[in-house]
Scaffold this active site. Structure first.
Site, mmCIF file in Angstrom:
data_model
loop_
_atom_site.group_PDB
_atom_site.id
_atom_site.type_symbol
_atom_site.label_atom_id
_atom_site.label_comp_id
_atom_site.label_asym_id
_atom_site.label_seq_id
_atom_site.Cartn_x
_atom_site.Cartn_y
_atom_site.Cartn_z
ATOM 1 N N ASP A 178 -17.890 23.884 8.095
ATOM 2 C CA ASP A 178 -17.613 24.884 7.067
ATOM 3 C C ASP A 178 -17.226 26.214 7.730
ATOM 4 O O ASP A 178 -16.757 26.224 8.870
ATOM 5 C CB ASP A 178 -18.845 25.048 6.170
ATOM 6 C CG ASP A 178 -18.483 25.355 4.725
ATOM 7 O OD1 ASP A 178 -17.957 26.456 4.485
ATOM 8 O OD2 ASP A 178 -18.729 24.511 3.845
ATOM 9 N N HIS A 237 -19.541 30.939 2.394
ATOM 10 C CA HIS A 237 -19.468 29.547 1.976
ATOM 11 C C HIS A 237 -20.377 28.613 2.775
ATOM 12 O O HIS A 237 -21.147 27.819 2.207
ATOM 13 C CB HIS A 237 -18.018 29.075 2.081
ATOM 14 C CG HIS A 237 -17.697 27.858 1.293
ATOM 15 N ND1 HIS A 237 -17.712 26.594 1.835
ATOM 16 C CD2 HIS A 237 -17.340 27.701 -0.004
ATOM 17 C CE1 HIS A 237 -17.374 25.709 0.914
ATOM 18 N NE2 HIS A 237 -17.137 26.358 -0.214
ATOM 19 N N SER A 421 -17.848 22.330 -4.114
ATOM 20 C CA SER A 421 -18.451 22.699 -2.827
ATOM 21 C C SER A 421 -19.966 22.783 -2.930
ATOM 22 O O SER A 421 -20.676 22.618 -1.938
ATOM 23 C CB SER A 421 -17.915 24.062 -2.361
ATOM 24 O OG SER A 421 -16.591 23.971 -1.925
#
Length: 587
Positions: A178, A237, A421
């Protein structure tokens, strides 16, 4: 507009003229155009030789599978790439081996070197390395009424009930590919595999796949810099997804599905911008983690499951060639006993067939849709079915909570995001709980995925896609449904050993259509070495049908599955010293 198009084709014709016909066929059009206009290009050289890893299925332990796959891939790449490295060395070009797919990444390929490489018989193709952007998840205003010490998604999938059994993911390693991770976040620091007795050791636990800034970003604004020697997140994220997998700060923020598991990480994006090369670099590192100098790879330290909440869409330059490399990496990781979880994408507003972003549509990816607190598919969650190489693929595989999910963000804080996600990490955490409940399932990728599918809460919809109805399960909206990890764990505890697989030479089996709607499928295998048998098994290995194959030259057979309920099954063929084993889905 017409004048511009003519000039474009004229210029491209000049570019083609720099290569022979045979060379031009090997060099992707985008690469040729960039070489002509700029004189250099980021490129990946694909080699023709690939490794048959079917023997890995005969190995029972994850450690044995990983060691075998690593050794085969590494040895094949070193031998077959040797003459190409001489070309690169003579041209003084820096490059990185991608042995996981037998390829070489060249950040600054020039036309002369491209000509030499394309002329070599070992080279299959020279393809582009486009930079793609991760669409950020939507931030949600946190609802006080939804706030509790255990997040709603964890309760919904039954993870808290699994904890009550003393199963929290202990003994399992989860990986995240990620934007990086804030390893010192209070909810994550004690879960990091590199944090041993408060003395951090980032060797084999962290890899930074970003060694060059993306040209579309401002170099000075990346807080992690390049080649970071410790876990760092240049966005929110990666920390958020990792929090949903393992997070717990011990102070009332129980945000992770498997808080007893350990995590490792790889940064594959520069503030949201990644590329096939950076994605493959992380996949390779996960198969055999290295020290901080990217040396001394050790497949024994590979994770059990990898979460991938990112994509490589065609609209941003990805395409069949770099998709094939990513698919090959996932196939090889699965052979090494690693579960690969992939978010299905956030293009649900486009309706049917919106699972159109690699690697979510690969048959070998375990793709995840997103649901809300009411067990309804999120509006943004991409719908199936997917298409890959002219084949219809049932996607997503399953769904999980993905709307208004509260988790960690860099700097010690928490925030609620929405997106597939956020759904994928719930499933990666669920895989950790299953393995923790039955360690014998470590490395048994097919069995783990099937457990999650068969125990999922069936959910339906009114949308019909490509002839696949959504008022039955599985369907192209929810897949097999929203995961129920409590039921999956209880089922896993009833399995004494993984589903046995015969230990003969492997037979390739083609099943069409798959998934099957009307109950009749065509089984094609080519010529068998001897007479044998064709069997249909349920996910637990119980025999449902058996058909005698009296001749060695058996090639195809129509199989009737109308009497079987909807679900997942396996077709197995055993003939002489060979066998075949293939999954089939009835919807």
């Amino acid at each position: 507009m017409k004048h511009i198009i003519i000039n474009a084709f004229y210029l491209f014709g000049i570019a083609l003229g720099c290569f022979s016909t045979a060379q031009a066929q090997k060099i992707e059009r985008e690469v040729q155009e960039m070489l002509h206009t700029r004189g250099h290009v980021e490129a990946i050289v694909m080699l023709a030789e690939q490794v048959d890893l079917s023997f890995a299925q005969q190995l029972s332990s994850k450690e044995a599978k990983g060691a075998y796959v690593f050794q085969k891939l590494k040895a094949t790449a070193e031998r077959s790439q040797a003459p190409l490295w001489k070309i690169l060395t003579d041209a003084k070009l820096s490059a990185s081996p991608l042995w996981i797919v037998n390829a070489i990444f060249i950040p600054n390929l020039d036309q002369a070197s491209a000509t030499l490489l394309a002329a070599h018989p070992a080279v299959q193709a020279i393809i582009s390395n486009p930079h793609t952007y991760l669409s950020p998840p939507r931030m949600e205003t946190e609802m006080a009424s939804l706030r509790s010490s255990v997040e709603w998604g964890i309760e919904k999938i039954g993870a808290a009930a699994v904890w009550a059994k003393g199963i929290t993911g202990q003994g399992v390693v989860i990986a995240g590919q990620d934007t990086g991770c804030d390893w010192e976040h209070p909810a994550l620091v004690k879960k990091y595999r590199g944090n041993v007795e408060a003395s951090p050791n980032h060797n084999y636990n962290w890899h930074d796949g970003i060694s060059k800034y993306n040209p579309l970003n401002n170099d000075t604004l990346n807080p992690c810099g390049l080649n970071s020697k410790f876990p760092c997140d240049d966005d929110n994220h990666g920390t958020h997804t990792m929090g949903t997998m393992v997070g717990d700060d011990g102070a009332g923020n129980q945000i992770g599905v498997a808080p007893g598991a350990r995590w490792i990480g790889c940064r594959n994006m520069d503030r949201g911008w990644g590329s096939p090369a950076s994605y493959l670099d992380c996949f390779q590192w996960f198969l055999a983690p290295t020290d901080l100098k990217n040396q001394n790879p050790n497949p024994k330290l590979a994770p059990h499951v990898i979460n991938n909440s990112w994509g490589c869409p065609d609209i941003e330059g990805c395409g069949p060639n770099n998709w094939k490399l990513m698919e090959r990496a996932i196939i090889n990781l699965r052979a090494a006993g690693v579960v690969v979880v992939v978010s299905a994408g956030n293009s649900g507003s486009q309706g049917c067939g919106s699972v159109d972003d690699a690697p979510a549509f690969f048959p070998q990816s375990f793709s995840i849709g997103a649901t809300n607190i009411s067990d309804v598919i999120a509006r943004f969650s991409s719908r199936g079915p997917a298409r890959w190489q002219d084949t219809l693929v049932l996607k997503p595989n399953v769904s999980a909570p993905g709307q208004a999910v509260r988790s960690a963000v860099p700097g010690g804080g928490f925030a609620s995001f929405s997106g597939t996600s956020m759904a994928g990490p719930h499933v990666a955490g669920a895989v950790a709980l299953i393995i923790s409940a039955n360690p014998a399932l470590a490395g048994q990728v097919e069995t783990i995925e099937t457990l999650l599918e068969k125990t999922a809460v069936s959910l339906t919809d009114t949308m019909n896609c490509s002839g696949l109805r959504s008022d039955r399960s599985p369907n192209p909206v929810y897949g097999y449904g929203r995961i129920n990890v409590l039921a999956a764990v209880e089922e896993a505890q009833r399995i004494s050993t993984p589903v046995d697989t015969p230990t003969q030479q492997k037979i390739a089996i083609k099943i069409s259509p798959n998934p099957v709607v009307d109950g009749t499928v065509l089984i094609e295998v080519g010529t068998l070495p001897d007479a044998g048998k064709l069997e249909v098994l349920d996910p637990a290995g119980r025999l449902l049908q058996r058909h005698v194959l009296p001749q060695a030259n058996f090639q195809s057979k129509n199989l009737n599955l109308e009497a079987l309920p909807m679900g997942t099954y396996f077709v197995r063929i055993v003939a002489g010293g060979a066998y075949g084993y293939q999954k089939i889905v009835k919807i």
